[in-house]
Write a protein that holds these residues in place. Structure first.
Motif, short mmCIF file in Angstrom:
data_model
loop_
_atom_site.label_atom_id
_atom_site.label_comp_id
_atom_site.label_asym_id
_atom_site.label_seq_id
_atom_site.Cartn_x
_atom_site.Cartn_y
_atom_site.Cartn_z
N ARG A 3 9.32 49.82 -3.01
CA ARG A 3 8.18 48.92 -3.15
C ARG A 3 8.64 47.55 -3.62
O ARG A 3 9.34 47.42 -4.61
CB ARG A 3 7.17 49.49 -4.13
CG ARG A 3 6.40 50.66 -3.57
CD ARG A 3 5.41 51.21 -4.53
NE ARG A 3 4.51 50.17 -5.03
CZ ARG A 3 3.69 50.37 -6.06
NH1 ARG A 3 3.66 51.52 -6.67
NH2 ARG A 3 2.91 49.39 -6.47
N ASP A 4 8.21 46.52 -2.90
CA ASP A 4 8.59 45.15 -3.25
C ASP A 4 7.75 44.57 -4.38
O ASP A 4 8.14 43.61 -5.02
CB ASP A 4 8.48 44.24 -2.02
CG ASP A 4 9.52 44.56 -0.96
OD1 ASP A 4 10.61 45.05 -1.34
OD2 ASP A 4 9.24 44.34 0.23
N ASP A 5 6.56 45.14 -4.61
CA ASP A 5 5.66 44.59 -5.62
C ASP A 5 5.98 45.07 -7.04
O ASP A 5 5.36 44.62 -7.99
CB ASP A 5 4.20 44.91 -5.28
CG ASP A 5 3.93 46.41 -5.24
OD1 ASP A 5 4.87 47.18 -4.97
OD2 ASP A 5 2.77 46.81 -5.47
N VAL A 6 6.95 45.95 -7.19
CA VAL A 6 7.33 46.46 -8.51
C VAL A 6 8.33 45.50 -9.15
O VAL A 6 9.37 45.18 -8.57
CB VAL A 6 7.95 47.88 -8.40
CG1 VAL A 6 8.49 48.32 -9.74
CG2 VAL A 6 6.92 48.86 -7.89
N ILE A 7 8.00 45.04 -10.35
CA ILE A 7 8.89 44.16 -11.11
C ILE A 7 9.18 44.84 -12.44
O ILE A 7 8.27 45.18 -13.19
CB ILE A 7 8.24 42.78 -11.35
CG1 ILE A 7 7.94 42.10 -10.01
CG2 ILE A 7 9.14 41.91 -12.21
CD1 ILE A 7 7.12 40.86 -10.12
N LYS A 43 6.33 45.79 -15.12
CA LYS A 43 5.36 44.77 -15.51
C LYS A 43 3.99 45.11 -14.95
O LYS A 43 3.86 45.54 -13.81
CB LYS A 43 5.79 43.40 -14.98
CG LYS A 43 6.91 42.77 -15.75
CD LYS A 43 7.18 41.36 -15.30
CE LYS A 43 8.34 40.81 -16.09
NZ LYS A 43 8.67 39.46 -15.69
N SER A 91 1.91 47.48 -15.98
CA SER A 91 1.56 48.91 -15.96
C SER A 91 0.90 49.36 -17.27
O SER A 91 0.74 50.56 -17.48
CB SER A 91 2.79 49.75 -15.68
OG SER A 91 3.71 49.64 -16.75
N ARG A 146 18.80 46.38 -8.56
CA ARG A 146 17.85 46.11 -7.45
C ARG A 146 18.46 45.17 -6.47
O ARG A 146 18.02 44.41 -5.76
CB ARG A 146 16.54 45.58 -7.95
CG ARG A 146 15.62 46.73 -8.35
CD ARG A 146 14.24 46.26 -8.68
NE ARG A 146 13.36 46.19 -7.57
CZ ARG A 146 12.49 47.12 -7.24
NH1 ARG A 146 12.46 48.20 -7.92
NH2 ARG A 146 11.68 46.97 -6.24
#
Length: 121
Positions: free
Chosen positions: A42-46, A83, A85, A121
């Protein structure tokens, strides 16, 4: 039959056809494996962790499966390091110490997977 560790499952996927990969993933399906794969792709996970690997890390060199914890057990805690969560209020030092504790309590191959997922990452 014993359950494979997450690194063993991922290693067994190498050099396999798509059908073989699907079969392996279905036979080793678990919530933890799904979470690890989802976080990886997932690209939206930071991740709310520093960009460098911890220098004071003491990895366990026990046989796989005999560590204090496993990535299966600890994967539910990974949301602490993401971030947005619900754990953004946690002080950065506390978050980093929790991450170190998890890394040191699991097998070194599982720690490497977690480091690649959250830091490299």
């Amino acid at each position: 039959m014993k359950r494979l560790s997450i690194p063993e499952v991922l290693e067994s996927l190498e050099n396999k056809s798509s059908e073989e990969k699907v079969k392996i993933l279905r036979s080793n399906d678990s919530r933890s494996l799904r979470d690890i794969l989802a976080l990886n792709f997932r690209d939206d996970v930071i991740f709310n962790l520093p960009g460098d690997r911890p220098s004071e890390l003491k990895l366990e060199e026990t046989p796989i499966g005999l560590s204090t914890n496993t990535l299966y057990q600890q994967s539910r805690k990974l949301k602490i390091f993401i971030k947005g969560s619900g754990y953004d209020h946690l002080p950065q030092l506390k978050r980093e110490n929790l991450f170190l504790q998890i890394l040191e309590s699991i097998h070194s191959s599982e720690s490497e997977i977690l480091l690649q997922l959250c830091i490299d990452r």
